[in-house]
Design an enzyme around this catalytic site. Sequence first.
Site, mmCIF file in Angstrom:
data_model
loop_
_atom_site.group_PDB
_atom_site.id
_atom_site.type_symbol
_atom_site.label_atom_id
_atom_site.label_comp_id
_atom_site.label_asym_id
_atom_site.label_seq_id
_atom_site.Cartn_x
_atom_site.Cartn_y
_atom_site.Cartn_z
ATOM 1 C CB SER A 77 49.956 40.536 42.197
ATOM 2 O OG SER A 77 49.194 39.587 42.907
ATOM 3 C CE1 TYR A 122 45.907 43.696 40.645
ATOM 4 C CE2 TYR A 122 46.484 41.499 41.388
ATOM 5 C CZ TYR A 122 46.718 42.855 41.379
ATOM 6 O OH TYR A 122 47.769 43.366 42.090
#
Length: 427
Positions: A219, A232
Amino acid sequence: MESWPWPSGGAWLLVAARALLQLLRADLRLGRPLLAALALLAALDWLCQRLLPPLAALAVLAATGWIVLSRLARPQRLPVATRAVLITGCDSGFGNATAKKLDAMGFTVLATVLDLNSPGALELRACCSSRLQLLQMDLTKPADISRVLEFTKVHTASTGLWGLVNNAGQNIFVADAELCPVATFRTCMEVNFFGALEMTKGLLPLLRRSSGRIVTVSSPAGDMPFPCLAAYGTSKAALALLMGNFSCELLPWGVKVSIILPACFKTESVKDVHQWEERKQQLLATLPQELLQAYGEDYIEHLNGQFLHSLSQALPDLSPVVDAITDALLAAQPRRRYYPGHGLGLIYFIHYYLPEGCGRVSCSPSSSVPMCQEHYRLPAWPYLCPGHSPGPRPQTGPLSHCPVSRAHVEQLQQRRFLVPLLFFQVF
């Protein structure tokens, strides 16, 4: 200007020779991209005539033409044949879509799911061929990982394992790092980092034998700070660095490693608004009173609203990510990094090339949730809260206790700022 024609003509001659060779090999994409490239070279030629000496102009034109034609080359693909690929996290989203596409192409697909009776697993069982094998696995359970690794070694004994797609991932809360329980960081690391690490290390003997591929879905939140994605993003940053190490260390074995960094896509997890509402309520219920008083419930509510608004703008078509994974598995020379989706270029440009302050403004929660300086921990912004003056302030009370600030927040919420556009797909 009289000495100009020979470097200009020489550069165009080199470009034409390269283009002719690619055409003879059927290795040149025709159409609008080629026309755009020729227009770019013509404009560059005109500029070089006026700004550069002949030899420098020759070098610039020839190098630019070579690079442009290289980008226009048709990617060379390896045959599918009997290649086997293991994909984690196929219950929904990118993993599910990739499993269906690779099965249709003729791959032997080993697809791991959390629940063999989930809608995604049942869909794969119904629409895919008998080559696809569904395997139940929870990346936080070592016994599940060991069972899948053993099954893979036995099932691919005759064909070998060509690729591993580390797709499974998890994000739990959308909140500041201070608000997220430490257990949230541990869970994200267990799934997003340690789970992928165990799978990769366990399958490396097979991948080294086949000189295969490792494809990992990461990501942009692992490349730069994103508001309220600390847990995250931290796990994805560790994962990206790990895959960078593998990429260098496995070169002697011919194993190629690629990282996929998608923009915001509308997967099943993203569309589940009820799930995000439950997680927000869970966070509010477990927050220590001191933190809840310091930040205020309004702050968390607003962050959740901004996050849901950004997800409503997510891209519905998952094919760019699926195509990137497929290319990383089959391209003769896959890229180290793929950036499927729109808007990533601007975010990376802001982060890497603009002054540091620009990145802080665009990626700080304070740019979307201005708070009264008498109640909140953000820097003094007197123009956001006209009813209060700059200076020290006690950390007391939620924003709703300040009617001036509350009205100002509601006004600024309507403008929505940049933050809704900066949230990325996090699964």
